[in-house]
Design a protein around this motif. Structure first.
Motif, PDB file in Angstrom:
ATOM      1  N   ARG A   8      33.856  48.061  48.890  1.00 36.98           N
ATOM      2  CA  ARG A   8      34.457  47.433  50.082  1.00 36.98           C
ATOM      3  C   ARG A   8      35.451  48.366  50.750  1.00 36.98           C
ATOM      4  NH1 ARG A   8      34.836  42.952  46.675  1.00 36.98           N
ATOM      5  NH2 ARG A   8      37.088  43.208  46.557  1.00 36.98           N
ATOM      6  N   ALA A   9      36.251  49.071  49.945  1.00 37.60           N
ATOM      7  CA  ALA A   9      37.234  50.008  50.500  1.00 37.60           C
ATOM      8  C   ALA A   9      36.537  51.151  51.227  1.00 37.60           C
ATOM      9  CB  ALA A   9      38.135  50.552  49.390  1.00 37.60           C
ATOM     10  N   LEU A  10      35.451  51.661  50.655  1.00 37.93           N
ATOM     11  CA  LEU A  10      34.694  52.738  51.293  1.00 37.93           C
ATOM     12  C   LEU A  10      34.095  52.261  52.615  1.00 37.93           C
ATOM     13  CD1 LEU A  10      33.504  55.592  51.233  1.00 37.93           C
ATOM     14  CD2 LEU A  10      31.575  54.645  49.943  1.00 37.93           C
ATOM     15  N   LYS A  11      33.499  51.087  52.620  1.00 30.80           N
ATOM     16  CA  LYS A  11      32.926  50.537  53.859  1.00 30.80           C
ATOM     17  C   LYS A  11      34.003  50.336  54.911  1.00 30.80           C
ATOM     18  CE  LYS A  11      28.898  48.323  51.846  1.00 30.80           C
ATOM     19  NZ  LYS A  11      28.216  47.063  51.550  1.00 30.80           N
ATOM     20  N   ALA A  12      35.167  49.849  54.505  1.00 24.90           N
ATOM     21  CA  ALA A  12      36.270  49.635  55.452  1.00 24.90           C
ATOM     22  C   ALA A  12      36.751  50.967  56.032  1.00 24.90           C
ATOM     23  CB  ALA A  12      37.416  48.902  54.772  1.00 24.90           C
ATOM     24  N   ARG A  13      36.846  51.995  55.176  1.00 24.80           N
ATOM     25  CA  ARG A  13      37.269  53.316  55.660  1.00 24.80           C
ATOM     26  C   ARG A  13      36.269  53.880  56.653  1.00 24.80           C
ATOM     27  NH1 ARG A  13      36.017  58.408  54.448  1.00 24.80           N
ATOM     28  NH2 ARG A  13      34.886  57.875  52.545  1.00 24.80           N
ATOM     29  N   LYS A  14      34.973  53.761  56.341  1.00 25.63           N
ATOM     30  CA  LYS A  14      33.945  54.264  57.248  1.00 25.63           C
ATOM     31  C   LYS A  14      33.961  53.519  58.581  1.00 25.63           C
ATOM     32  CE  LYS A  14      30.817  56.233  53.879  1.00 25.63           C
ATOM     33  NZ  LYS A  14      29.434  56.320  53.426  1.00 25.63           N
ATOM     34  N   GLU A  15      34.158  52.234  58.544  1.00 24.67           N
ATOM     35  CA  GLU A  15      34.225  51.455  59.788  1.00 24.67           C
ATOM     36  C   GLU A  15      35.447  51.864  60.613  1.00 24.67           C
ATOM     37  OE1 GLU A  15      33.350  49.146  62.891  1.00 24.67           O
ATOM     38  OE2 GLU A  15      32.023  49.586  61.212  1.00 24.67           O
ATOM     39  N   ARG A  16      36.574  52.089  59.944  1.00 21.69           N
ATOM     40  CA  ARG A  16      37.792  52.532  60.641  1.00 21.69           C
ATOM     41  C   ARG A  16      37.564  53.901  61.284  1.00 21.69           C
ATOM     42  NH1 ARG A  16      40.807  52.435  56.603  1.00 21.69           N
ATOM     43  NH2 ARG A  16      40.824  54.648  56.138  1.00 21.69           N
ATOM     44  N   GLU A  17      36.928  54.824  60.539  1.00 27.36           N
ATOM     45  CA  GLU A  17      36.632  56.142  61.091  1.00 27.36           C
ATOM     46  C   GLU A  17      35.726  56.038  62.310  1.00 27.36           C
ATOM     47  OE1 GLU A  17      34.902  58.382  57.903  1.00 27.36           O
ATOM     48  OE2 GLU A  17      36.840  58.728  56.925  1.00 27.36           O
ATOM     49  N   ARG A  18      34.723  55.184  62.247  1.00 30.60           N
ATOM     50  CA  ARG A  18      33.803  55.013  63.372  1.00 30.60           C
ATOM     51  C   ARG A  18      34.539  54.449  64.594  1.00 30.60           C
ATOM     52  NH1 ARG A  18      29.286  56.158  64.340  1.00 30.60           N
ATOM     53  NH2 ARG A  18      28.640  56.502  62.228  1.00 30.60           N
ATOM     54  N   ARG A  19      35.376  53.452  64.382  1.00 34.83           N
ATOM     55  CA  ARG A  19      36.152  52.888  65.502  1.00 34.83           C
ATOM     56  C   ARG A  19      37.041  53.954  66.130  1.00 34.83           C
ATOM     57  NH1 ARG A  19      37.124  48.559  62.014  1.00 34.83           N
ATOM     58  NH2 ARG A  19      39.237  49.301  61.745  1.00 34.83           N
ATOM     59  N   GLU A  20      37.726  54.735  65.287  1.00 38.66           N
ATOM     60  CA  GLU A  20      38.601  55.798  65.796  1.00 38.66           C
ATOM     61  C   GLU A  20      37.805  56.843  66.556  1.00 38.66           C
ATOM     62  OE1 GLU A  20      40.562  57.202  62.281  1.00 38.66           O
ATOM     63  OE2 GLU A  20      41.888  55.450  62.170  1.00 38.66           O
ATOM     64  N   LEU A  21      36.627  57.171  66.055  1.00 43.93           N
ATOM     65  CA  LEU A  21      35.775  58.167  66.698  1.00 43.93           C
ATOM     66  C   LEU A  21      35.339  57.703  68.080  1.00 43.93           C
ATOM     67  CD1 LEU A  21      34.252  60.842  66.500  1.00 43.93           C
ATOM     68  CD2 LEU A  21      32.414  59.609  65.335  1.00 43.93           C
ATOM     69  N   TYR A  22      34.915  56.454  68.192  1.00 44.24           N
ATOM     70  CA  TYR A  22      34.469  55.953  69.484  1.00 44.24           C
ATOM     71  C   TYR A  22      35.635  55.641  70.420  1.00 44.24           C
ATOM     72  CZ  TYR A  22      29.513  56.154  68.707  1.00 44.24           C
ATOM     73  OH  TYR A  22      28.233  56.626  68.516  1.00 44.24           O
ATOM     74  N   ALA A  23      36.849  55.594  69.891  1.00 48.09           N
ATOM     75  CA  ALA A  23      38.021  55.392  70.746  1.00 48.09           C
ATOM     76  C   ALA A  23      38.469  56.704  71.398  1.00 48.09           C
ATOM     77  CB  ALA A  23      39.167  54.796  69.934  1.00 48.09           C
ATOM     78  N   LEU A  24      37.998  57.837  70.883  1.00 51.87           N
ATOM     79  CA  LEU A  24      38.379  59.127  71.450  1.00 51.87           C
ATOM     80  C   LEU A  24      37.847  59.263  72.875  1.00 51.87           C
ATOM     81  CD1 LEU A  24      37.602  61.572  68.504  1.00 51.87           C
ATOM     82  CD2 LEU A  24      39.856  60.910  69.345  1.00 51.87           C
TER      83      LEU A  24
END
Length: 119
Positions: A8-24
């Motif tokens: 769950r922690a890994l999935k949450a980290r990956k989702e956070r990274e994806r959100r940050e990436l698309y926010a750039l």
């Protein structure tokens, strides 16, 4: 931490990274295309983003910008180098399948690895 909690922690980290990436904001970032292509030609353009992430776009659809996280990027690049995304030859010119012209194969082989692996 249990395996389920780690997952769950890994999935949450990956989702956070994806959100940050698309926010750039990718407007105005430096983009590269294959050597030998001209600005008026149809081509794929690649931009290195923060970290080792990258964004791509087609010159035909510049507002559609898929992005790859640092973890996804090497997998994509290695797959592209290995031909995993190459289209299969299709029958044309009387139903005969033809291969990509040698000139194009040679041009594609000259794409510098640093284009994709820098950041």
């Amino acid at each position: 931490m249990t395996a389920d909690a780690e997952d769950r922690a890994l999935k949450a980290r990956k989702e956070r990274e994806r959100r940050e990436l698309y926010a750039l904001d990718v407007f105005g970032v430096e983009r590269h295309s294959a050597p030998g292509t001209e600005g008026h030609e149809e081509r794929v353009e690649v931009a290195c983003l923060s970290g080792r992430a990258m964004a791509m776009r087609s010159s035909l659809a510049p507002d559609t910008v898929p992005r790859f996280t640092e973890a996804e990027q090497p997998s994509f690049v290695l797959g592209a180098r290995d031909g995993e995304f190459d289209p299969e030859p299709t029958p044309h010119d009387g139903g005969h399948a033809t291969e990509r012209p040698e000139r194009e194969k040679e041009r594609l082989s000259r794409v510098p690895p640093r284009l994709f692996l820098s950041g």
